[in-house]
Design a protein around this motif. Structure first.
Motif, PDB file in Angstrom:
ATOM      1  N   ARG A   1      -2.243  16.866  36.980  1.00  0.00           N
ATOM      2  CA  ARG A   1      -3.077  16.286  35.992  1.00  0.00           C
ATOM      3  C   ARG A   1      -4.187  16.733  36.022  1.00  0.00           C
ATOM      4  NH1 ARG A   1      -2.524  11.511  40.232  1.00  0.00           N
ATOM      5  NH2 ARG A   1      -4.021  10.094  39.028  1.00  0.00           N
ATOM      6  N   LEU A   2      -4.996  17.448  36.755  1.00  0.00           N
ATOM      7  CA  LEU A   2      -6.205  18.119  35.924  1.00  0.00           C
ATOM      8  C   LEU A   2      -6.602  19.227  35.420  1.00  0.00           C
ATOM      9  CD1 LEU A   2      -7.614  18.532  40.019  1.00  0.00           C
ATOM     10  CD2 LEU A   2      -8.517  16.586  38.608  1.00  0.00           C
ATOM     11  N   ASP A   3      -7.779  18.904  34.325  1.00  0.00           N
ATOM     12  CA  ASP A   3      -7.599  19.900  32.966  1.00  0.00           C
ATOM     13  C   ASP A   3      -7.844  21.410  33.445  1.00  0.00           C
ATOM     14  OD1 ASP A   3      -9.698  18.566  32.433  1.00  0.00           O
ATOM     15  OD2 ASP A   3      -8.827  17.802  30.465  1.00  0.00           O
ATOM     16  N   ASP A   4      -9.517  20.590  34.518  1.00  0.00           N
ATOM     17  CA  ASP A   4     -10.142  21.897  34.904  1.00  0.00           C
ATOM     18  C   ASP A   4     -10.416  22.842  35.940  1.00  0.00           C
ATOM     19  OD1 ASP A   4     -12.537  23.118  36.658  1.00  0.00           O
ATOM     20  OD2 ASP A   4     -13.864  21.660  35.307  1.00  0.00           O
ATOM     21  N   ASP A   5     -10.116  24.018  35.862  1.00  0.00           N
ATOM     22  CA  ASP A   5      -9.768  25.058  36.755  1.00  0.00           C
ATOM     23  C   ASP A   5     -10.601  25.172  38.205  1.00  0.00           C
ATOM     24  OD1 ASP A   5      -7.641  27.418  37.264  1.00  0.00           O
ATOM     25  OD2 ASP A   5      -9.644  27.940  37.728  1.00  0.00           O
ATOM     26  N   GLU A   6     -11.639  24.293  37.420  1.00  0.00           N
ATOM     27  CA  GLU A   6     -12.167  24.210  39.016  1.00  0.00           C
ATOM     28  C   GLU A   6     -12.218  23.914  39.532  1.00  0.00           C
ATOM     29  OE1 GLU A   6     -16.626  26.066  40.133  1.00  0.00           O
ATOM     30  OE2 GLU A   6     -16.547  23.951  38.609  1.00  0.00           O
ATOM     31  N   LEU A   7     -12.209  22.396  39.237  1.00  0.00           N
ATOM     32  CA  LEU A   7     -11.554  21.288  40.175  1.00  0.00           C
ATOM     33  C   LEU A   7     -10.322  21.645  41.147  1.00  0.00           C
ATOM     34  CD1 LEU A   7     -13.113  18.400  38.296  1.00  0.00           C
ATOM     35  CD2 LEU A   7     -13.702  19.086  39.921  1.00  0.00           C
ATOM     36  N   ARG A   8      -9.000  22.550  39.823  1.00  0.00           N
ATOM     37  CA  ARG A   8      -7.640  22.377  40.543  1.00  0.00           C
ATOM     38  C   ARG A   8      -7.990  23.349  42.058  1.00  0.00           C
ATOM     39  NH1 ARG A   8      -3.672  22.815  37.131  1.00  0.00           N
ATOM     40  NH2 ARG A   8      -2.859  24.784  37.689  1.00  0.00           N
ATOM     41  N   ARG A   9      -8.533  24.203  41.463  1.00  0.00           N
ATOM     42  CA  ARG A   9      -9.295  25.307  42.920  1.00  0.00           C
ATOM     43  C   ARG A   9      -9.489  24.540  44.102  1.00  0.00           C
ATOM     44  NH1 ARG A   9     -12.373  28.483  42.857  1.00  0.00           N
ATOM     45  NH2 ARG A   9     -13.191  28.144  40.625  1.00  0.00           N
ATOM     46  N   TYR A  10     -10.449  23.362  44.072  1.00  0.00           N
ATOM     47  CA  TYR A  10     -11.345  22.543  44.585  1.00  0.00           C
ATOM     48  C   TYR A  10      -9.604  21.591  45.849  1.00  0.00           C
ATOM     49  CZ  TYR A  10     -15.412  24.020  43.468  1.00  0.00           C
ATOM     50  OH  TYR A  10     -16.623  24.321  42.610  1.00  0.00           O
TER      51      TYR A  10
END
Length: 370
Positions: free
Chosen positions: A242-251
């Motif tokens: 549901r997330l399209d931001d790779d940085e937020l996905r990693r977090y």
């Protein structure tokens, strides 16, 4: 005159989960800070002094809202913060002289700041006879770091400094702030926690720590949860989708898997299977390195060297970007593992690390003869 000691801490596992309402498993250290509070008859303000600083700091009595933050050294805010906040909360704090003396290495990730704050808060509470309960003491110590100092820490360090026990780690639920001691019988299992202070300093008030925290909060907002603690390991794949931001996905991946690792380590320690936690410590480090991206070459070198020298598991401990590494090492291999780390650092051109073993120790306590 009233004196209290509060310890620094090692976080066995659970990094950057505290401000995400998650789980952590630290233990208190033998090193810490002693705060001594004395009345200051004839004075009309507060004097704070540190054995590690050249000059005392004198300020007028005030609340935090009226304090001259720009006019005092950064270190003194950790001491003055309790006096400022108590004043704001209606306590008539009289003229005082507060002295502190710490043997926690600064910038090593062993929470020298929490040791400082907790020793001061306990000594001031005792000296003034305020009778603050556990919850109020914790809230005040956390508020000092967050509000008076401006360090966005989540509260783990203060909890273990206040509530640590000898021979045990402290399992902390950072949403409820409930804690439970967990057996950590190192000697009984023929093991040691070897600490390598890489001397690559970090500071929690630097922007990278705050960026990780705000990123986690943004991810929680996008996922529609109060905090990332509410995303379970079973929910992780769906949440990442549901997330399209790779940085937020990693977090998110780091925090969710780290919470799961803490729960697994607690289960193993409760079952007396200390040696089996090693792979989880190593997995935690890889997550911090690859997903949260908070390691530096010195800590990665220390972890790799420890794992190559007999450690059952190894990881960076603390907020990141420097500080300490811990290894769960058979007692018989401690000296050889430490020497291997020294050689690896010398070969890489790094500063010589400081190496020592850590034992779970008592939390804040009054000193005799105070």
């Amino acid at each position: 005159m009233t004196s209290w000691f509060a310890p620094g801490r090692i976080n066995l596992i659970g990094e950057h989960t505290d401000y995400n309402d998650g789980y952590v498993l630290p233990f208190a250290l033998e090193v810490g800070c002693t705060a001594t509070v004395s009345p200051a008859p004839g004075a009309d303000g507060w004097t704070v002094r540190s054995a590690q600083q050249p000059d005392p700091v004198d300020v007028r009595r005030s609340g935090l809202a009226d304090a001259d933050l720009a006019g005092v050294p950064d270190w003194s805010r950790y001491v003055l913060g309790a006096l400022w906040l108590l004043t704001d909360r209606g306590v008539d704090v009289p003229p005082l002289d507060v002295g502190v003396d710490s043997d926690v290495p600064s910038g090593a990730g062993l929470s020298s700041s929490a040791a400082l704050v907790c020793s001061v808060v306990r000594a001031v509470d005792d000296h003034l006879g305020l009778g603050l309960d556990d919850a109020a003491l914790f809230a005040l110590t956390r508020d000092v770091e967050n509000d008076a100092v401006g360090a966005p820490t989540g509260g783990m360090d203060q909890l273990v400094s206040l509530r640590g026990e000898a021979g045990r780690a402290l399992f902390c639920d950072m949403r409820s702030h409930e804690t439970r001691s967990v057996p950590l019988d190192l000697a009984g299992n023929g093991l040691a926690v070897l600490v390598a202070d890489t001397r690559a300093p970090h500071r929690h008030s630097d922007g990278e720590y705050g960026a990780r925290r705000s990123g986690c909060e943004e991810a929680a907002r996008r996922l529609g949860v109060a905090a990332l603690r509410d995303v379970t390991a079973d929910d992780l794949d769906a949440a990442l989708g549901r997330l399209d931001d790779d940085e937020l996905r990693r977090y998110v991946r780091h925090v969710v898997t780290e919470d799961d690792r803490v729960l697994s380590v607690v289960e193993l320690l409760d079952a007396g299977r200390l040696a089996d936690v090693g792979p989880l410590l190593t997995a935690s480090h890889r997550s911090m390195r690859d997903d949260f991206r908070i390691t530096v070459p010195e800590v990665d070198t220390a972890v790799d060297t420890l794992l190559g020298s007999g450690a059952l598991g190894a990881r960076m401990t603390g907020g990141g970007f420097g500080g300490c590494v811990i290894g769960l090492v058979p007692e018989a291999d401690v000296d050889a593992a430490g020497e291997a780390v020294r050689r690896a650092f010398a070969d890489a051109g790094f500063a010589e690390p400081d190496l020592f073993t850590a034992e779970p120790s008592p939390g804040a306590h009054p000193l005799a003869g105070r």
